[in-house]
Design a protein around this motif. Sequence first.
Motif, short mmCIF file in Angstrom:
data_model
loop_
_atom_site.label_atom_id
_atom_site.label_comp_id
_atom_site.label_asym_id
_atom_site.label_seq_id
_atom_site.Cartn_x
_atom_site.Cartn_y
_atom_site.Cartn_z
N ARG A 20 0.70 -1.28 0.09
CA ARG A 20 0.07 -0.02 0.07
C ARG A 20 0.86 1.17 0.11
O ARG A 20 0.74 2.14 -0.91
N GLU A 21 1.77 1.32 0.91
CA GLU A 21 2.86 2.49 0.99
C GLU A 21 3.50 2.83 -0.08
O GLU A 21 3.48 3.79 -0.61
N ALA A 22 3.72 1.69 -1.02
CA ALA A 22 4.70 1.90 -2.09
C ALA A 22 3.85 1.91 -3.44
O ALA A 22 4.45 1.98 -4.52
N GLY A 23 2.55 1.61 -3.26
CA GLY A 23 1.77 1.90 -4.41
C GLY A 23 1.81 0.70 -5.52
O GLY A 23 1.91 0.63 -6.51
N VAL A 24 2.28 -0.60 -5.00
CA VAL A 24 2.51 -1.87 -5.72
C VAL A 24 1.63 -3.11 -5.09
O VAL A 24 1.10 -2.72 -4.13
N SER A 25 1.60 -4.02 -5.86
CA SER A 25 0.78 -5.28 -5.22
C SER A 25 1.61 -6.18 -4.32
O SER A 25 2.67 -5.89 -3.93
N HIS A 26 0.77 -6.73 -3.48
CA HIS A 26 1.21 -7.80 -2.33
C HIS A 26 2.24 -8.71 -2.91
O HIS A 26 3.09 -9.14 -2.56
N ALA A 27 1.63 -9.34 -4.32
CA ALA A 27 2.37 -10.31 -5.00
C ALA A 27 3.77 -9.94 -5.35
O ALA A 27 4.59 -10.63 -5.37
N ALA A 28 3.77 -8.59 -5.63
CA ALA A 28 4.95 -7.98 -6.06
C ALA A 28 6.13 -7.88 -4.99
O ALA A 28 7.27 -8.23 -5.04
N VAL A 29 5.47 -7.92 -3.82
CA VAL A 29 6.46 -7.58 -2.53
C VAL A 29 6.82 -8.86 -2.24
O VAL A 29 8.09 -9.16 -2.15
N SER A 30 5.92 -9.96 -2.19
CA SER A 30 6.27 -11.18 -2.01
C SER A 30 7.26 -11.72 -3.13
O SER A 30 8.41 -12.38 -2.48
N HIS A 31 7.33 -11.41 -4.18
CA HIS A 31 8.05 -11.96 -5.18
C HIS A 31 9.51 -11.32 -4.85
O HIS A 31 10.50 -11.93 -5.09
N TRP A 32 9.65 -9.98 -4.71
CA TRP A 32 10.78 -9.42 -4.48
C TRP A 32 11.36 -9.92 -3.32
O TRP A 32 12.72 -9.88 -3.16
N GLU A 33 10.56 -10.16 -2.22
CA GLU A 33 11.59 -10.69 -0.88
C GLU A 33 11.88 -11.95 -1.20
O GLU A 33 12.77 -12.44 -0.59
N ARG A 34 11.16 -13.02 -2.10
CA ARG A 34 12.01 -14.25 -2.57
C ARG A 34 13.15 -14.26 -3.37
O ARG A 34 14.06 -14.89 -3.42
N GLY A 35 12.72 -13.18 -4.21
CA GLY A 35 14.01 -13.21 -5.41
C GLY A 35 14.88 -12.01 -5.19
O GLY A 35 15.92 -11.96 -6.21
#
Length: 68
Positions: A20-35
């Motif tokens: 929400r704070e960054a204006g991106v999707s939850h899925a994107a955050v999850s993907h970045w945290e994994r990759g």
Amino acid sequence: MSEIRRLREGCGWSMSRLAREAGVSHAAVSHWERGGVANMRLGCAIRVAEALGVSVYDLVEGERGRRR
């Protein structure tokens, strides 16, 4: 642990809150945290860094340092 996750948890935020704070999707955050940030577009990296109160350089260098 990824730098994004470390910083996010340091803020006491959930993945959804960072999204929400960054204006991106939850899925994107999850993907970045994994990759890691290597998969991020520059605009997204800027928004995530701003939301977390760090520079893009700090975000990227933190990831690089953890892989060594």
